[in-house]
Design an enzyme around this catalytic site. Structure first.
Site, PDB file in Angstrom:
ATOM      1  N   SER A  25       5.929 -11.614   1.314  1.00  0.00           N
ATOM      2  CA  SER A  25       7.045 -11.389   2.224  1.00  0.00           C
ATOM      3  C   SER A  25       6.658 -10.516   3.420  1.00  0.00           C
ATOM      4  CB  SER A  25       8.193 -10.707   1.463  1.00  0.00           C
ATOM      5  OG  SER A  25       7.736  -9.517   0.846  1.00  0.00           O
ATOM      6  N   GLU A  33      -0.538   1.831   1.612  1.00  0.00           N
ATOM      7  CA  GLU A  33      -1.502   1.020   0.874  1.00  0.00           C
ATOM      8  C   GLU A  33      -2.679   0.636   1.756  1.00  0.00           C
ATOM      9  OE1 GLU A  33       1.329  -1.908  -0.453  1.00  0.00           O
ATOM     10  OE2 GLU A  33       0.845  -3.283   1.180  1.00  0.00           O
ATOM     11  N   LYS A  35       4.992   4.410  -0.188  1.00  0.00           N
ATOM     12  CA  LYS A  35       4.056   3.421  -0.710  1.00  0.00           C
ATOM     13  C   LYS A  35       3.047   3.013   0.360  1.00  0.00           C
ATOM     14  CE  LYS A  35       3.854  -1.006  -3.134  1.00  0.00           C
ATOM     15  NZ  LYS A  35       4.481  -2.330  -3.268  1.00  0.00           N
ATOM     16  N   LYS A  79      13.044 -13.413  -2.574  1.00  0.00           N
ATOM     17  CA  LYS A  79      13.590 -12.175  -3.134  1.00  0.00           C
ATOM     18  C   LYS A  79      14.667 -11.601  -2.207  1.00  0.00           C
ATOM     19  CE  LYS A  79       9.381 -10.835  -5.623  1.00  0.00           C
ATOM     20  NZ  LYS A  79       8.370  -9.772  -5.821  1.00  0.00           N
ATOM     21  N   HIS A 129       4.246  -5.904   7.787  1.00  0.00           N
ATOM     22  CA  HIS A 129       3.051  -6.639   7.392  1.00  0.00           C
ATOM     23  C   HIS A 129       3.413  -7.737   6.396  1.00  0.00           C
ATOM     24  CE1 HIS A 129       3.504  -3.453   4.356  1.00  0.00           C
ATOM     25  NE2 HIS A 129       2.922  -4.277   3.508  1.00  0.00           N
ATOM     26  N   HIS A 138       7.195  -0.486   4.129  1.00  0.00           N
ATOM     27  CA  HIS A 138       7.352   0.546   3.107  1.00  0.00           C
ATOM     28  C   HIS A 138       7.890   1.812   3.769  1.00  0.00           C
ATOM     29  CE1 HIS A 138       5.266  -2.178   0.539  1.00  0.00           C
ATOM     30  NE2 HIS A 138       4.143  -2.077   1.201  1.00  0.00           N
ATOM     31  N   GLN A 167       7.333  -7.424   5.170  1.00  0.00           N
ATOM     32  CA  GLN A 167       7.866  -6.244   4.497  1.00  0.00           C
ATOM     33  C   GLN A 167       7.442  -4.974   5.203  1.00  0.00           C
ATOM     34  OE1 GLN A 167       5.006  -5.382   0.846  1.00  0.00           O
ATOM     35  NE2 GLN A 167       5.481  -7.572   0.934  1.00  0.00           N
ATOM     36  N   ARG A 173      12.128  -5.977   2.248  1.00  0.00           N
ATOM     37  CA  ARG A 173      11.725  -7.331   2.661  1.00  0.00           C
ATOM     38  C   ARG A 173      12.732  -7.929   3.639  1.00  0.00           C
ATOM     39  NH1 ARG A 173      10.913  -6.771  -2.820  1.00  0.00           N
ATOM     40  NH2 ARG A 173       8.739  -6.969  -3.516  1.00  0.00           N
TER      41      ARG A 173
END
Length: 400
Positions: free
Chosen positions: A99, A128, A126, A287, A262, A103, A101, A281
């Site tokens: 997706s 990453e 989050k 979702k 991203h 964070h 999305q 998302r």
């Protein structure tokens, strides 16, 4: 200590033995059976309750073992994070787009968790990082504004969904207002009715199918068609016109900070992240979409694709360390050629390491493709490479 790790099956994963995550999981645990038609998406290495690693020797849950032996984490980790590993280490095998999305930051995550605890289940951020094992494709961050303006001028279907008035405002806005105006344009696109998006995408797909090769390239036709085949009628199909399209080569890295839009598209990577499930998302997903929250979190900073690469620092001739600007994690990449003996640098944090290529001997355990081991803080491993190919190892730890 050698670990046995959890393999996660999500619909976007690579199928059967095409999945590097599955192949490494089987090399980690030879009793694992890979099913030809099953999508294998992620190999998890860490203490997340949805897929905790276990000690190979006893079957004990790694999180529970750490609770009983907190000294292994290292004093800086315990002071900062308590008695827990602050990161989750993964191998991803992506066959279908994840997706679009974002964070949240730590402060934003705490507020989202307070307001919507059923959706945002923890108060942690989050960030990453992805390190490519194969060519790894992603959408990441807003394109430079001149590129977005170019696509608004040349893709009428995008322009109609953003809204002519919004487009004109963006085309003529000053530098100090461009982030605000881009935010208005993006929100207008993402909240457009599904029927309008579907009609626009149908028109776009019909039009680009008949273009010559050069014009197709200028319209990013191959990528747009691929995303539409995966998510027909989804507003995220317009994403390539707004976000940088990057392809990492093996060994290259991408760091995704808070509020950075991203979407991973394809390929295999090693990924490390803070321990959180907070993902907002808004496209390319079946979702839950939380478009208002995503639009409110985005930074709307426009930067070139080249700026998205995260460059590590060489510690010695075999070792590169990737230290993002967060304390939760750092990743070390170690490449040692045939016949060489190497001693891993002791770290102030407990770490988890995975061998993705080659094999070696060490006094404590044999190392081979798929080996995953836990290393207490301030400990080290010395090994001698016995394979004709170099040994490639990735090590995740807290960035303390």
């Amino acid at each position: 200590m050698e670990l046995r790790c959890s393999l996660q099956m999500y619909e976007w994963g690579k199928v059967g033995e095409n999945s590097e995550a599955a192949l490494l999981a089987r090399a980690n645990n030879p009793s694992l059976q890979i099913q030809d038609l099953t999508p294998y998406a992620e190999l998890w290495m860490g203490t997340h309750p949805n897929g905790p690693s276990r000690l190979a020797s006893t079957g004990e849950n790694l999180h529970e073992w750490i609770q009983q032996n907190p000294q292994v984490l290292g004093e800086p980790v315990r002071q900062r994070f308590g008695v827990q590993l602050p990161f989750l280490f993964k191998v991803l095998s992506v066959n279908k787009a994840l997706s679009i999305q974002v964070h949240p930051s730590k402060i934003q995550a705490e507020e989202l968790h307070r307001l919507l605890p059923d959706i945002y289940k923890d108060p942690n951020h989050k960030p990453e990082m992805a390190l490519a094992l194969s060519p790894f494709e992603a959408l990441c961050g807003f394109r430079p504004l001149d590129q977005i303006k170019h696509f608004l001028n040349t893709v009428p279907e995008l322009r109609s969904c953003v809204g002519q008035e919004n487009v004109e405002t963006l085309l003529s806005c000053s530098e100090d207002t461009q982030q605000e105006v881009l935010g208005q344009c993006f929100q207008s696109l993402m909240t457009r009715g599904d029927d309008i998006i579907t009609t626009a995408l149908t028109s776009l797909l019909n039009r680009i199918s008949s273009l010559d090769e050069s014009s197709r390239g200028m319209h990013l036709a191959d990528l747009v068609e691929r995303l539409h085949s995966q998510f027909p009628g989804d507003v995220g199909v317009f994403g390539p016109y707004l976000f940088n399209h990057v392809t990492l080569q093996p060994g290259e890295s991408l760091y995704l900070a808070a509020n950075e839009p991203h979407a991973y598209l394809s390929g295999d990577c090693v990924e490390c992240m803070a321990c959180s499930d907070n993902t907002v998302r808004a496209g390319l997903t079946p979702k839950l979409k939380d478009v208002p929250t995503l639009c409110s979190l985005l930074s709307y900073i426009c930067e070139p694709a080249s700026s998205k690469l995260f460059v590590g620092t060489d510690e010695d001739e075999f070792t590169t360390i990737f230290r993002p600007p967060v304390p939760d994690f750092a990743v070390v990449k170690i490449t040692v050629p045939e016949g060489r003996t190497y001693t891993m640098t002791p770290r102030p944090s407990a770490s988890i390491a995975i061998v993705t290529q080659g094999c070696a001997t060490s006094p404590t355990l044999p190392l081979h493709r798929g080996s995953v081991f836990f290393l207490p803080a301030d400990d080290s491993v010395q090994f001698t490479v016995t394979s004709t190919e170099p040994l490639l190892l990735f090590q995740a730890m807290a960035n303390v």
